[in-house]
Design an enzyme around this catalytic site. Sequence first.
Site, short mmCIF file in Angstrom:
data_model
loop_
_atom_site.label_atom_id
_atom_site.label_comp_id
_atom_site.label_asym_id
_atom_site.label_seq_id
_atom_site.Cartn_x
_atom_site.Cartn_y
_atom_site.Cartn_z
N GLY A 106 0.81 -1.22 0.00
CA GLY A 106 0.00 0.00 0.00
C GLY A 106 0.84 1.27 0.00
O GLY A 106 2.04 1.25 -0.27
N LEU B 101 0.51 3.62 -2.21
CA LEU B 101 0.95 3.40 -3.60
C LEU B 101 1.51 4.66 -4.25
O LEU B 101 1.04 5.77 -3.98
CB LEU B 101 -0.22 2.87 -4.42
CG LEU B 101 -0.88 1.59 -3.88
CD1 LEU B 101 -2.03 1.16 -4.79
CD2 LEU B 101 0.13 0.47 -3.71
N HIS C 283 4.50 1.46 -7.97
CA HIS C 283 3.43 0.46 -7.93
C HIS C 283 2.55 0.58 -9.18
O HIS C 283 2.15 -0.43 -9.76
CB HIS C 283 2.54 0.67 -6.69
CG HIS C 283 3.25 0.58 -5.39
ND1 HIS C 283 3.51 1.68 -4.60
CD2 HIS C 283 3.74 -0.47 -4.71
CE1 HIS C 283 4.13 1.30 -3.50
NE2 HIS C 283 4.29 0.00 -3.53
N GLN D 187 7.27 -9.64 7.83
CA GLN D 187 8.52 -9.27 7.16
C GLN D 187 9.23 -8.11 7.84
O GLN D 187 10.25 -7.62 7.36
CB GLN D 187 8.31 -9.00 5.67
CG GLN D 187 7.53 -7.74 5.35
CD GLN D 187 7.14 -7.69 3.87
OE1 GLN D 187 6.35 -8.50 3.39
NE2 GLN D 187 7.72 -6.76 3.13
N LYS E 119 13.26 -2.72 -8.23
CA LYS E 119 13.78 -1.92 -7.12
C LYS E 119 14.17 -2.84 -5.96
O LYS E 119 15.18 -2.64 -5.30
CB LYS E 119 12.70 -0.93 -6.68
CG LYS E 119 12.83 -0.48 -5.25
CD LYS E 119 12.87 0.99 -5.12
CE LYS E 119 13.19 1.40 -3.72
NZ LYS E 119 12.26 0.85 -2.75
N SER F 242 9.73 5.28 -3.39
CA SER F 242 9.54 4.33 -2.29
C SER F 242 8.54 4.91 -1.32
O SER F 242 8.53 6.13 -1.09
CB SER F 242 10.88 4.10 -1.57
OG SER F 242 10.66 3.48 -0.32
#
Length: 279
Positions: free
Chosen positions: A31, A33, A37, A61, A148, A184
């Site tokens: 998300g 975004l 994305h 993660q 990326k 990012s």
Amino acid sequence: MQVTKTVEETRKQIKQWKKEGKTIGLVPTMGFLHEGHASLIRKCREQNDIVVVSDFVNPTQFGPNEDLEAYPRDFERDSKLCESLGADLIFAPSPEDMYHDPHAFVSIDTLSETLCGKTRPIHFKGVCTVVTKLFHIVAPDRAYFGEKDAQQLAIIRKMVKDLNFDIEIVGCPIVREEDGLAKSSRNTYLNDKERQAALCLSRAVKTGKEVIYIGADAKEVLNPMKAIIEAEPLARIDYVMMVDALTMQPIEKADRDVLVAMAVYIGKTRLIDNFSYGV
Ligand code: AMP
């Protein structure tokens, strides 16, 4: 565009689409975004009848001292963007729907111990686990990942091959800001000074691309890159490395397909960037 919040309702819809003979593409995201994305979603739109975007900040993660709580979220904005890009479904489950205790994990150890895996020891185990779950829930024909996160892409490709997922993995090029910074979700953490300092990553990538040649010593490529980052007072190198593009193991010479990858702290924010070079 549909929004589903549970595994069950997602499965029901997917079954219907499969019955109709539709091909399904999946874009896994956490998300918040951005154009990076969006490039994956556009590619997915071109190649599949149905576009599914998952929007899930995956807790497994994140390490104990990482930014799980602080990770930026804006579901309203995400869903508007997905709709405008022609997505058919956003799957945005809760952590409770995705995980129970104790939970099984999937791990591709050999590729996960270098580069980002050194600093983030549980990261790729969490990534492989959530991606496996998403693959089972959405059963896509194709899934889209950004270059990326080059190590992540290599690990997913290996996982799909080793564990016989019948899914085509499509890698998509890095999307950058006009001044070169790789897009990012974590760029929002940067204040103005840090945002400026963060340009040392893309400058180092540019220099690396200029100096590399077939057979170049790793040092010949990495030293000038490191010098650029070290000259930036707000930057601290986590790693700048040249690795074999398939195994992610460090190599001394650019005599095969290689990945030159880096992670750099800008203040407290850890950013990554990379480039690939082929023989
Ligand atoms: P994330 O939401 O950060 O987990 O990213 C979801 C997907 O988008 C991953 O496959 C990333 O590699 C990809 N992605 C993120 N940023 C970029 C970018 N700047 N360019 C291309 N792909 C990206």
